[in-house]
Design a protein around this motif. Sequence first.
Motif, mmCIF file in Angstrom:
data_model
loop_
_atom_site.group_PDB
_atom_site.id
_atom_site.type_symbol
_atom_site.label_atom_id
_atom_site.label_comp_id
_atom_site.label_asym_id
_atom_site.label_seq_id
_atom_site.Cartn_x
_atom_site.Cartn_y
_atom_site.Cartn_z
ATOM 1 N N GLU A 1 75.412 40.480 31.219
ATOM 2 C CA GLU A 1 75.848 39.816 32.383
ATOM 3 C C GLU A 1 74.521 39.375 33.265
ATOM 4 O O GLU A 1 74.321 38.072 33.777
ATOM 5 N N GLN A 2 73.313 40.167 33.364
ATOM 6 C CA GLN A 2 72.517 39.697 33.775
ATOM 7 C C GLN A 2 71.464 38.390 33.209
ATOM 8 O O GLN A 2 71.045 37.616 33.808
ATOM 9 N N VAL A 3 71.747 38.505 32.039
ATOM 10 C CA VAL A 3 70.928 37.288 31.125
ATOM 11 C C VAL A 3 71.775 35.980 31.539
ATOM 12 O O VAL A 3 71.154 35.059 31.729
ATOM 13 N N LEU B 1 70.753 34.898 34.812
ATOM 14 C CA LEU B 1 69.474 34.185 34.724
ATOM 15 C C LEU B 1 69.526 32.808 34.248
ATOM 16 O O LEU B 1 68.858 31.688 34.722
ATOM 17 N N MET B 2 70.492 32.863 33.332
ATOM 18 C CA MET B 2 70.558 31.350 32.678
ATOM 19 C C MET B 2 71.251 30.360 33.637
ATOM 20 O O MET B 2 70.725 29.275 33.639
ATOM 21 N N GLN B 3 72.181 30.912 34.242
ATOM 22 C CA GLN B 3 72.980 29.965 35.435
ATOM 23 C C GLN B 3 71.857 29.470 36.485
ATOM 24 O O GLN B 3 72.117 28.505 36.824
ATOM 25 N N SER B 4 71.063 30.565 36.775
ATOM 26 C CA SER B 4 70.284 30.124 38.026
ATOM 27 C C SER B 4 69.158 29.184 37.560
ATOM 28 O O SER B 4 68.906 28.121 38.204
ATOM 29 N N ASP C 1 63.180 37.802 34.246
ATOM 30 C CA ASP C 1 62.394 38.394 35.517
ATOM 31 C C ASP C 1 62.046 39.984 35.239
ATOM 32 O O ASP C 1 62.584 40.506 34.134
ATOM 33 N N GLU C 2 61.455 40.338 35.783
ATOM 34 C CA GLU C 2 60.938 41.889 35.633
ATOM 35 C C GLU C 2 61.857 42.845 35.621
ATOM 36 O O GLU C 2 61.816 43.582 34.720
ATOM 37 N N LYS C 3 62.787 42.975 36.412
ATOM 38 C CA LYS C 3 63.985 43.653 36.519
ATOM 39 C C LYS C 3 64.743 43.654 35.205
ATOM 40 O O LYS C 3 64.990 44.835 34.383
ATOM 41 N N THR C 4 65.091 42.505 34.869
ATOM 42 C CA THR C 4 65.827 42.206 33.386
ATOM 43 C C THR C 4 65.145 42.667 32.247
ATOM 44 O O THR C 4 65.728 43.142 31.368
ATOM 45 N N GLU C 5 63.904 42.460 32.140
ATOM 46 C CA GLU C 5 62.784 42.847 31.048
ATOM 47 C C GLU C 5 62.969 44.279 30.944
ATOM 48 O O GLU C 5 63.008 44.745 29.914
ATOM 49 N N PRO D 1 61.085 43.181 21.003
ATOM 50 C CA PRO D 1 60.697 43.001 19.763
ATOM 51 C C PRO D 1 61.343 41.517 19.242
ATOM 52 O O PRO D 1 61.019 41.265 17.870
ATOM 53 N N PHE D 2 62.120 40.733 19.825
ATOM 54 C CA PHE D 2 62.875 39.397 19.461
ATOM 55 C C PHE D 2 62.912 38.676 20.929
ATOM 56 O O PHE D 2 62.909 39.350 21.906
ATOM 57 N N ASP D 3 63.238 37.430 20.631
ATOM 58 C CA ASP D 3 63.520 36.477 21.557
ATOM 59 C C ASP D 3 64.792 36.777 22.184
ATOM 60 O O ASP D 3 65.786 36.937 21.352
ATOM 61 N N VAL D 4 64.943 37.145 23.523
ATOM 62 C CA VAL D 4 66.001 37.496 24.173
ATOM 63 C C VAL D 4 66.863 36.089 24.380
ATOM 64 O O VAL D 4 66.565 35.046 25.095
ATOM 65 N N THR D 5 67.971 36.004 23.872
ATOM 66 C CA THR D 5 68.994 35.133 24.118
ATOM 67 C C THR D 5 70.487 35.506 24.348
ATOM 68 O O THR D 5 70.472 36.635 24.113
ATOM 69 N N LEU D 6 70.950 34.606 24.824
ATOM 70 C CA LEU D 6 72.634 35.409 25.174
ATOM 71 C C LEU D 6 73.138 35.550 23.738
ATOM 72 O O LEU D 6 73.916 36.674 24.021
ATOM 73 N N GLN D 7 72.895 34.794 22.825
ATOM 74 C CA GLN D 7 73.697 35.261 21.488
ATOM 75 C C GLN D 7 73.115 36.580 21.038
ATOM 76 O O GLN D 7 73.702 37.527 20.616
ATOM 77 N N SER D 8 71.853 36.830 20.915
ATOM 78 C CA SER D 8 71.116 38.028 20.344
ATOM 79 C C SER D 8 71.749 39.329 21.532
ATOM 80 O O SER D 8 72.155 40.385 20.786
ATOM 81 N N ILE D 9 71.972 39.078 22.698
ATOM 82 C CA ILE D 9 72.424 40.360 23.627
ATOM 83 C C ILE D 9 73.979 40.377 23.102
ATOM 84 O O ILE D 9 74.469 41.514 23.109
ATOM 85 N N ALA D 10 74.698 39.564 23.108
ATOM 86 C CA ALA D 10 76.071 39.408 22.785
ATOM 87 C C ALA D 10 76.359 39.892 21.452
ATOM 88 O O ALA D 10 77.150 40.929 21.117
ATOM 89 N N ASN D 11 75.448 39.692 20.431
ATOM 90 C CA ASN D 11 75.484 40.323 19.100
ATOM 91 C C ASN D 11 75.296 41.933 19.135
ATOM 92 O O ASN D 11 76.032 42.780 18.564
#
Length: 194
Positions: free
Chosen positions: A80-82, A85-88, A126-130, A158-168
């Motif tokens: 949800e946080q990602v 961030l994407m929307q903003s 952002d720092e909080k989400t990281e 350890p990997f690039d955070v994408t919406l797809q990776s977090i959803a997976n």
Amino acid sequence: ETRAANASNREINIQWYIPSMAKSSNDTETKVLLLYAYNTKPVKITNTKIFSSMSVFSGHLWIPLARIISLRKKLSNLKEQVEILMQSSKSLSSALEPSGFLEQSETLKIGPSKKPKMSVAKVHLDEKTEEMAKRCLSEVKELLCVVPALSSPLTEIPFDVTLQSIANLEDMFDPSRGCIITEENLFNWIISLL
């Protein structure tokens, strides 16, 4: 032949088994069985009786159900946080660019029957989400790591955070269903833990 399998790319398949009567008497908490299989090279199995491959691996882990449910909630919050961030970042970039007639007509072409694809673009956290991501991924590492000594908290993602990776990852820790992960960096990280 009916049990033949085909994997054209590297992938990991995750399934959960929730035993009803297989609980041992000395266990105080409910545990579920994580079943996994992955291939490191494309595979085509035509005969299961004589199949032998150096690129196909499988295994299982017993994991406390309460920890899986807790982790899934955290991953859902992270997703949800990602998305926020994407929307903003989209709002900011669209505010800087003038919208043209072509863009408007393209949005009209999208019908309700077409489900939008999940974004695979890297999200700048952002720092909080990281910090939230590091905590979630440290917990994933702790649950999947076969050698407890190697399950120290992560200092970097350890990997690039994408919406797809977090959803997976969220799907992976949903005991009511399984998932298949093919995303390169996420795949590499997960198999490094198993």
